[in-house]
Design an enzyme around this catalytic site. Structure first.
Site, short mmCIF file in Angstrom:
data_model
loop_
_atom_site.label_atom_id
_atom_site.label_comp_id
_atom_site.label_asym_id
_atom_site.label_seq_id
_atom_site.Cartn_x
_atom_site.Cartn_y
_atom_site.Cartn_z
N HIS A 1 -4.94 58.48 78.54
CA HIS A 1 -4.69 58.71 77.12
C HIS A 1 -3.35 59.40 76.89
O HIS A 1 -2.83 59.41 75.77
CB HIS A 1 -5.83 59.52 76.49
N HIS B 1 -4.70 79.19 89.53
CA HIS B 1 -3.80 79.27 88.37
C HIS B 1 -2.92 80.52 88.52
O HIS B 1 -3.41 81.64 88.34
CB HIS B 1 -4.60 79.35 87.07
N GLY C 1 -27.47 69.21 87.69
CA GLY C 1 -27.99 70.53 87.33
C GLY C 1 -27.36 71.65 88.11
O GLY C 1 -27.99 72.67 88.38
N SER D 1 -14.48 73.70 97.00
CA SER D 1 -13.58 73.28 95.94
C SER D 1 -12.83 74.49 95.41
O SER D 1 -13.44 75.56 95.22
CB SER D 1 -14.36 72.61 94.81
N HIS E 1 -5.06 72.41 93.26
CA HIS E 1 -6.48 72.11 93.42
C HIS E 1 -6.68 71.53 94.81
O HIS E 1 -5.84 70.79 95.32
CB HIS E 1 -6.93 71.09 92.36
N ARG F 1 -24.62 74.75 89.02
CA ARG F 1 -24.37 76.02 88.32
C ARG F 1 -23.11 75.89 87.46
O ARG F 1 -22.00 75.73 87.97
CB ARG F 1 -24.20 77.14 89.35
N ASN G 1 -10.15 70.17 97.53
CA ASN G 1 -11.58 69.92 97.62
C ASN G 1 -11.85 69.12 98.88
O ASN G 1 -11.13 68.18 99.19
CB ASN G 1 -12.03 69.12 96.38
N VAL G 2 -12.86 69.53 99.62
CA VAL G 2 -13.38 68.72 100.73
C VAL G 2 -14.90 68.73 100.63
O VAL G 2 -15.50 69.77 100.33
CB VAL G 2 -12.92 69.22 102.12
N ARG G 3 -15.53 67.58 100.86
CA ARG G 3 -16.96 67.48 100.57
C ARG G 3 -17.62 66.44 101.48
O ARG G 3 -16.96 65.54 102.02
CB ARG G 3 -17.19 67.12 99.11
#
Length: 308
Positions: free
Chosen positions: A177, A98, A260, A94, A108, A262, A110-112
């Site tokens: 929102h 900036h 949990g 991920s 951004h 990091r 991300n590959v998972r």
């Protein structure tokens, strides 16, 4: 048999992190990534790489993680109750970048891969990922180029994927929102488990490998544009939207915190500087207003006449 191969996925992800960091460092004259390896008490770990205060990038974070556990968190089982009572492995790369220059977009990617197992049962696995672009002062030709590159990744595997995952990206990276998208989109896919493992793995690889060819040409094209306090101030204001999305809606952030993970690595996506204002509105006819009027509403960028 087409069995899921977690080790093959892990080796690809590690090499992808290496390649992305290497290519980003080529744009910088002095700064390089600092690596921070970490272990997770419940199982697994990762390596976080962060480049700070660069000539081009104010902050770039590229994170690899591979976590394991005896049970899935609520963010994963809420919509998939069949995952309850299964051990799991989750691994991915991920990144969030900036830039300093407000004319270079934030991005951004991300590959998972997830796999959940239980004795006596077939494993449940899927892939997810994508990439998206968040400009502050957009150029239509850059947005069209970005989406063409996204389509290239899809076309390598299935020509129907671009339309499907482009629309999913527009829907996912939306701040209800605020009644606006986070940026100009790209690709987003999740829970991909169709045809066979090799097909899905190949698509994940195609998306991961396409990120650098999609992003760095935009960086090189815009990095020399001069800017002043007004543009910098607007960039910091719009970064606030990035923070709002990541902390309120992003599934990856929620998953990491609930398992949990990091905290420093999970929240590396947040910009180093940002600001909020009460009820701020752009001046009519300004470049800032054009972002809202033209670019924060989903549209088919590949159908546009790119003459800008």
């Amino acid at each position: 048999m087409d069995q899921p191969d977690s080790n093959a996925v892990k080796q690809f992800l590690l090499s992808l992190q290496d390649n992305i960091c290497s290519e980003i460092e080529k744009t910088e004259s002095l700064k390089t990534f600092e690596q921070d390896e970490w272990q997770r008490k419940e199982g697994g770990g990762g390596r976080t790489r962060v480049l700070e205060a660069g000539e081009v990038f104010e902050q770039a974070g590229v994170n690899f993680s591979h976590v394991k556990g005896d049970s899935m968190p609520a963010s994963a089982t809420e919509k998939r109750p069949e995952l309850e009572g299964r051990s799991f492995e989750a691994m991915g790369v991920s990144l969030v970048i900036h830039p300093n220059n407000p004319y270079i977009p934030t991005t951004h990617a991300n590959v998972r891969f997830f796999i959940a197992e239980k004795e006596g049962c077939k494993p449940i696995w899927w892939f997810g990922g994508g990439f998206d672009l968040t400009p502050y002062y957009p150029f239509e030709e850059d947005v069209v180029f970005w989406h063409k590159e996204a389509k290239k990744a899809c076309d390598l595997i299935d020509p129907d994927y671009y339309k499907k995952y482009k629309q999913w990206c527009d829907k996912y990276f939306y701040l209800p929102h605020r009644h606006e998208t986070r940026g100009v989109g790209g690709l987003f896919f999740d829970d991909l488990n169709e045809k066979n493992f090799q097909h899905c793995f190949a698509f994940m690889q195609a998306v991961g490998n396409q990120f650098i060819p999609a992003y760095l040409p935009i960086v090189e094209k815009r990095r020399a544009i001069s800017y002043g306090e007004r543009e910098r101030d607007f960039q910091l204001y719009r970064r606030g939207r990035y923070v709002e999305f990541n902390l309120v809606y992003d599934r990856g952030t929620l998953f990491g915190l609930q398992t949990g993970g990091r905290t420093e690595s999970i929240l590396m996506s947040l910009p180093p500087l940002t600001k909020w204002r009460y009820n701020w509105q752009p001046e009519a006819g300004s470049d800032e207003a054009r972002l809202y009027e033209r670019y924060l509403t989903p549209q088919d960028w590949l159908e546009l006449n790119n003459d800008e």
